[in-house]
Design a protein around this motif. Sequence first.
Motif, PDB file in Angstrom:
ATOM      1  N   MET A  17       0.812  -1.221   0.000  1.00 31.79           N
ATOM      2  CA  MET A  17       0.000   0.000   0.000  1.00 31.79           C
ATOM      3  C   MET A  17       0.846   1.273   0.000  1.00 31.79           C
ATOM      4  O   MET A  17       0.618   2.204   0.754  1.00 31.79           O
ATOM      5  CB  MET A  17      -0.950   0.006   1.188  1.00 31.79           C
ATOM      6  N   GLN A  53      -7.793   2.393  -1.939  1.00 29.12           N
ATOM      7  CA  GLN A  53      -6.924   3.556  -2.065  1.00 29.12           C
ATOM      8  C   GLN A  53      -7.694   4.854  -1.865  1.00 29.12           C
ATOM      9  O   GLN A  53      -7.108   5.900  -1.589  1.00 29.12           O
ATOM     10  CB  GLN A  53      -6.270   3.563  -3.455  1.00 29.12           C
ATOM     11  N   ARG A 109      -7.994   5.294   2.694  1.00 28.81           N
ATOM     12  CA  ARG A 109      -6.904   4.635   3.411  1.00 28.81           C
ATOM     13  C   ARG A 109      -7.100   4.759   4.918  1.00 28.81           C
ATOM     14  O   ARG A 109      -7.518   5.804   5.418  1.00 28.81           O
ATOM     15  CB  ARG A 109      -5.565   5.256   3.018  1.00 28.81           C
ATOM     16  N   THR A 150      -1.642   0.323   7.390  1.00 34.34           N
ATOM     17  CA  THR A 150      -2.484  -0.056   6.250  1.00 34.34           C
ATOM     18  C   THR A 150      -2.708  -1.570   6.181  1.00 34.34           C
ATOM     19  O   THR A 150      -3.627  -2.026   5.507  1.00 34.34           O
ATOM     20  CB  THR A 150      -1.856   0.419   4.926  1.00 34.34           C
TER      21      THR A 150
END
Length: 322
Positions: A230, A279, A282, A287
């Motif tokens: 991520m 995305q 977030r 993450t």
Amino acid sequence: MTETTILTVSDLKTSFKVKRAGRKYRVQAVDGVSLSLREGEVLGLVGESGCGKTTVGRSLVRLVQPDSGAIDFKGTDVIAAGGASLRSLRLSIRMVFQDPFASLNPRRSIGDSVAEAGDINDVFKSRSERTALIAQTLVAVGLDPSFAERHPHELSGGQRQRVGIARAILPRPAVIIADEPVSALDVSVQAQVLNLLMDLREQLKLSMLFISHDLGVIERISDRVAVMYMGRIVETADTRTIIDRPLHPYTRALMAAVPKPDPSKRIAGAIETGEPPSQFSRPSGCTYAARCPLRTDRCLAEVPELRASGPERMAACHNLMN
């Protein structure tokens, strides 16, 4: 490989504007990546699709413009470079792309494609030198000089990727960024291209950032590995350490996903659930927390920093596994 660092990336951030359901968003593809590459080293950058690996590679040659951070190549600020300085950098840092067919102009001959960077930057002193260097470079990647007269549609996938490598090495760069260079090839051809890259590394004294989602490929070619999730680096170490003793829960999950004929060699404690977070929304903390079997309340609230976890080893986790 020497201990001299040739390329340093510090807190690199790159984002893209996207439109979804009538709304505009900014997607943070790369979120504070720091890494270094030594002379003669192959650094593997590994992670699942969409984690930002390719964006890191493209940022290093300014095919996409970073938002912030620093990229230092032999004392030159890559992000600030422009004009002749940027063109010179792009001769020293070259890319090999994932799709060898899409990266070649179907209307141009193989020779013209291989010579493209040299033509743009006036590398050749004469027409005869240009012809000789094209032939020499084709031979270096295992192709007959007669391939210079052919076009991409006449070549197999493996041959096209060899052309992509030839195009990258003709200006004699210091660094190659190989972005999933074998993922579109058959397994037998993958081995041939990997062997070629390893041979060229030795012959031309190349440093290489090798981007892949395949840990098997990474294990074969890399000296060190940076694991990405991520948009962030979650673990770095030498390749043998990463393969034998993965520390971060995500690295363990990647290792557990690699089929092993011996069940006793499976990685323990690597169970994960669910999909990566969107995305577009977030999480505020780690993450990886939503998928991690070790998550705590702290993980949901606080982003873990990449910190030393042994000699030349770093990991970003509040609950590191030993």
